[in-house]
Motif scaffolding. Sequence first.
Motif, mmCIF file in Angstrom:
data_model
loop_
_atom_site.group_PDB
_atom_site.id
_atom_site.type_symbol
_atom_site.label_atom_id
_atom_site.label_comp_id
_atom_site.label_asym_id
_atom_site.label_seq_id
_atom_site.Cartn_x
_atom_site.Cartn_y
_atom_site.Cartn_z
ATOM 1 N N UNK A 140 33.831 48.031 -53.486
ATOM 2 C CA UNK A 140 32.967 46.865 -53.292
ATOM 3 C C UNK A 140 33.758 45.578 -53.506
ATOM 4 N N UNK A 141 34.596 45.543 -54.550
ATOM 5 C CA UNK A 141 35.381 44.350 -54.822
ATOM 6 C C UNK A 141 36.419 44.117 -53.736
ATOM 7 N N UNK A 142 37.084 45.180 -53.289
ATOM 8 C CA UNK A 142 38.105 45.033 -52.252
ATOM 9 C C UNK A 142 37.480 44.512 -50.964
ATOM 10 N N UNK A 143 36.358 45.083 -50.560
ATOM 11 C CA UNK A 143 35.706 44.652 -49.318
ATOM 12 C C UNK A 143 35.161 43.228 -49.429
ATOM 13 N N UNK A 144 34.474 42.948 -50.534
ATOM 14 C CA UNK A 144 33.784 41.677 -50.645
ATOM 15 C C UNK A 144 34.646 40.525 -51.106
ATOM 16 N N UNK A 145 35.519 40.774 -52.084
ATOM 17 C CA UNK A 145 36.280 39.688 -52.686
ATOM 18 C C UNK A 145 37.664 39.515 -52.083
ATOM 19 N N UNK A 146 38.278 40.609 -51.622
ATOM 20 C CA UNK A 146 39.648 40.527 -51.112
ATOM 21 C C UNK A 146 39.667 40.512 -49.581
ATOM 22 N N UNK A 147 38.976 41.462 -48.955
ATOM 23 C CA UNK A 147 38.870 41.452 -47.490
ATOM 24 C C UNK A 147 37.872 40.406 -47.010
ATOM 25 N N UNK A 148 37.050 39.902 -47.930
ATOM 26 C CA UNK A 148 36.113 38.802 -47.681
ATOM 27 C C UNK A 148 35.073 39.134 -46.603
ATOM 28 N N UNK A 149 34.548 40.342 -46.644
ATOM 29 C CA UNK A 149 33.435 40.701 -45.774
ATOM 30 C C UNK A 149 32.146 40.113 -46.342
ATOM 31 N N UNK A 150 31.284 39.669 -45.452
ATOM 32 C CA UNK A 150 29.967 39.213 -45.876
ATOM 33 C C UNK A 150 29.172 40.402 -46.408
ATOM 34 N N UNK A 151 28.141 40.101 -47.213
ATOM 35 C CA UNK A 151 27.359 41.175 -47.834
ATOM 36 C C UNK A 151 26.741 42.099 -46.787
ATOM 37 N N UNK A 152 26.274 41.532 -45.665
ATOM 38 C CA UNK A 152 25.665 42.362 -44.617
ATOM 39 C C UNK A 152 26.696 43.316 -44.022
ATOM 40 N N UNK A 153 27.916 42.821 -43.790
ATOM 41 C CA UNK A 153 28.986 43.660 -43.257
ATOM 42 C C UNK A 153 29.373 44.754 -44.250
ATOM 43 N N UNK A 154 29.620 44.342 -45.498
ATOM 44 C CA UNK A 154 30.082 45.286 -46.515
ATOM 45 C C UNK A 154 29.044 46.367 -46.787
ATOM 46 N N UNK A 155 27.776 45.997 -46.805
ATOM 47 C CA UNK A 155 26.735 46.999 -47.048
ATOM 48 C C UNK A 155 26.659 47.989 -45.890
ATOM 49 N N UNK A 156 26.876 47.498 -44.652
ATOM 50 C CA UNK A 156 26.939 48.406 -43.495
ATOM 51 C C UNK A 156 28.131 49.347 -43.624
ATOM 52 N N UNK A 157 29.273 48.810 -44.015
ATOM 53 C CA UNK A 157 30.479 49.627 -44.172
ATOM 54 C C UNK A 157 30.244 50.747 -45.173
ATOM 55 N N UNK A 158 29.581 50.428 -46.275
ATOM 56 C CA UNK A 158 29.374 51.392 -47.345
ATOM 57 C C UNK A 158 28.127 52.248 -47.157
#
Length: 302
Positions: A140-158
């Motif tokens: 979650x931290x890598x996707x959201x804070x480092x790769x800087x995906x928006x919450x909608x994107x990151x939640x879809x990814x996960x």
Amino acid sequence: MDALAQRARGGDPDALDQLVRALQDPMYRLALRFLGRPEPARDATQEILLLIVMELPTFRGESSVRTWAYRVATRLLLRLRRRGRRWTFEALADEDLGQPPNAIEADTRALADERLLEEEVFIGCTQAMLQALDRPQRIALVLGAICELEAAEASYVLGISEVAFRKRLSRARATLDAFLARHCGVADPTNPCRCAYQVNLNVARRCVNPARLNYAVAPTRTTLEVLRAEGEIRQIRLSLDLFRTQPKFSSTEDFAERVRALVASASSLSGAQEASGRFPVTRGSDAVPDRSERSRRAPEDP
């Protein structure tokens, strides 16, 4: 990138090469941050890109191809078995942090610039902190804070809700911020730990190889110099600042040729099996030649 994906799905080999090259650096950065070290990250990146190519016919445009690729990559990474040391925050705190002032050994300085040695220790330490997080919080931290995906994107990814993603990200940041506030001299100058004073210890323990640095590059300013120029780090953004000011790592390899050869090999094997009538023809991810099936078992850590 979406146009490249459509052309690649239509059988355009040049578009497929371009798509792989467009995705290889983002996928490598994801793998490096999640796995911690360049060697397993390179291996995982090859597997990820191959899997993306083999599963491209299943892409239906529900998201951008970049977001879909992150989803494919994340699922693979979460299945990989851990390689190397299992870090915990307790173990990190016991790593002789806060060495007394000492000069970097002359033999070490002959192999690498002092600025880069300090940077290598700093980034290596933050990588170890990421590894100390449990897997759900780390990804979650890598996707959201480092790769800087928006919450909608990151939640879809996960494959989770946005609320669940935000909770994981918040917990990961809180855990990292608490550790940094207690131990890191970059985050809080009142802490005794200094990256420069840790160089000799890390070289002696073979955590840093001055002849072959894993993370430090030669920019105009290092991450530490940028952070120092900005003054005190705001506590609310502690972990974000430390990670987002670091280099955007790129793969040193061009995976397009290798992926093309592996896809051709898989296609040839599949055709031979179909022609013989003795083996079922594999499709999609089942056709991916597995470099190490042992690495795909359920993860050992949380």
